[in-house]
Design an enzyme around this catalytic site. Sequence first.
Site, PDB file in Angstrom:
ATOM      1  N   CYS A 394      38.093  59.137  69.653  1.00 40.85           N
ATOM      2  CA  CYS A 394      37.812  59.219  71.089  1.00 40.85           C
ATOM      3  C   CYS A 394      38.032  57.863  71.764  1.00 40.85           C
ATOM      4  CB  CYS A 394      36.423  59.797  71.338  1.00 40.85           C
ATOM      5  SG  CYS A 394      36.353  60.595  72.942  1.00 40.85           S
ATOM      6  N   HIS A 521      36.605  64.666  68.529  1.00 42.87           N
ATOM      7  CA  HIS A 521      35.567  64.166  67.612  1.00 42.87           C
ATOM      8  C   HIS A 521      35.558  64.940  66.300  1.00 42.87           C
ATOM      9  CE1 HIS A 521      33.391  61.366  70.266  1.00 42.87           C
ATOM     10  NE2 HIS A 521      33.825  62.160  71.233  1.00 42.87           N
ATOM     11  N   GLU A 523      34.215  64.146  63.636  1.00 40.42           N
ATOM     12  CA  GLU A 523      32.964  63.946  62.870  1.00 40.42           C
ATOM     13  C   GLU A 523      32.002  65.120  63.008  1.00 40.42           C
ATOM     14  OE1 GLU A 523      33.784  62.372  65.644  1.00 40.42           O
ATOM     15  OE2 GLU A 523      32.059  61.608  66.763  1.00 40.42           O
TER      16      GLU A 523
END
Length: 548
Positions: A394, A521, A523
């Site tokens: 990001c 993202h 994650e």
Amino acid sequence: MSDTEIPPRKKPMKYIFVTGGVVSSLGKGLAAASLGTLLEHRGLNVLLQKFDPYLNVDPGTMSPYQHGEVYVLNDGAETDLDLGHYERFTNCNLSQLNSLSSGQVFERVISKERRGDYLGKTVQYIPHVTDEIKDHINEVTHQNPEVDMLITEIGGTVGDMEGTIFLEALRQFALDVGKENVCFIHMTLLPMIKAAGEIKTKPTQQSVAKLREIGIIPDIIVCRTEHDLDEANRHKIAMFCNVRASNVVAFRDVKHTIYDCPLDLRRDKLDRLVCETLHLETPSPELEDWQSFVQKVAHPQHEVFIAVVGKYIELQDAYKSVYESLTIAGASNDTRVNIVRIDSEEIQLKGAEETIGLVHGILIPGGFGERGAEGKILAAQYARENNIPFFGICLGMQIATIEFARNVCNLEGAHSTEMERECAHPVICLQEEQEGISDMGATMRLGASESILCAGTKSYDLYGQNDRITERHRHRYEVNPDYTEQLQEAGLTIAAVSAEGGLVEIVEITDHPFYVAAQFHPEFKSKPNRPHPLFDGFVSASVSYRHR
Ligand code: GLN
């Protein structure tokens, strides 16, 4: 989905409510998530959710200093980081409905009052606010007919004034649906008084008494403890708290990894106790896959050091999902990932060589605002020029783009308009339709959306040569389309674009061992034994770099 499309539920939903007492930060979220893991391994279909008694409508606008990471769901809901644990520990699909704050409850009650929905009645905490909370649980039940069990964690500590209205609603709710369908779990702390060498049960007794004052009698008590729980204390807690001794469960400080938590709670058979309370017959859980994952986290062959460069680095929880994703990818690469937290301003002060010269990989996570940006740019440059594996997420991707524009395309003054509104080369900027909107939430690209991967890129290979991927977003700024041609000509590969609008989603440098940066993202999509492909590739490249 309209009401008529939802098939009726076959069996009654079972409800587990997890409350906390004595102190905060007991690991209630982890305990709830771990219980989810165990129940799923017993073949149950589980859903988790969190009630937060604060007045913010959601944590989206809260500072990381207040709240840690904002965890983003597929539908774009900005939620508490505990929902990250829920998604990593189980297979449940969470949505906006699974995160409820007092702010949301009151917002709804007040707007109903303004609309005249209460027909002129005096609007009160009981029944109007409690009804709103109960309606919410019923709505979740209705929307999820395939789910057997709904685990709800109630944030805060029993005895806090702000959480009391939720507890009152739960007390009523248990009566509504029948006690045989509800299991109350209360989690407390057993402090060890070192000078006396004794574990103290009094805070637990008093916290349970507080809960009983509200009319809730816990079925199971989970005691957070540094050491084991001996039989004498187990019986003492049972007697004072009105539960069977077997229903007092120890939740020990975890040794190697948080992924040990389900195995720890299994030792005192928490999952079986829950099923007994709820009159459910299910087989014992098969936990081999989980055990082997924990084993891989605890005793890996290799070891790498990876720098995470951010501005909230001193906070334990600000980049929670990033850290977890690195651990998970580490396990699949038989590698311990040691995270070196680097404050980007430190790089600005001391230089990259001094601060990140020894690591095997550099990761720049998401972020907002100008502070520390130049330090991150130095980190990206250092990784690029020294062939150190680099992963940008990001803001990290925007930083990589800025660095490339400045130092490879020679675009002096290249920047993001977030940091410098009138910069010479706005390589990162708002899309035109976002300009002029001042509501902080309104302009964000939030939640899952589809991207198209380009064949022949590293990302394409890592994603198993899939050309369509779905990933979660939370950002406002984008790579400026006016500069993409120039960036590509100078060697920055655009490896993915958004299916809608063709916005840049992944950039890579081909002539580098691993230089990948994503606007989304990744994650938020790592799970034990299922690392995210980009994290997997990054950790694997870091291991190769170490052994180069
Ligand atoms: N601040 C950047 C933006 O709004 C990046 C956001 C992030 O990293 N989550 O676009």
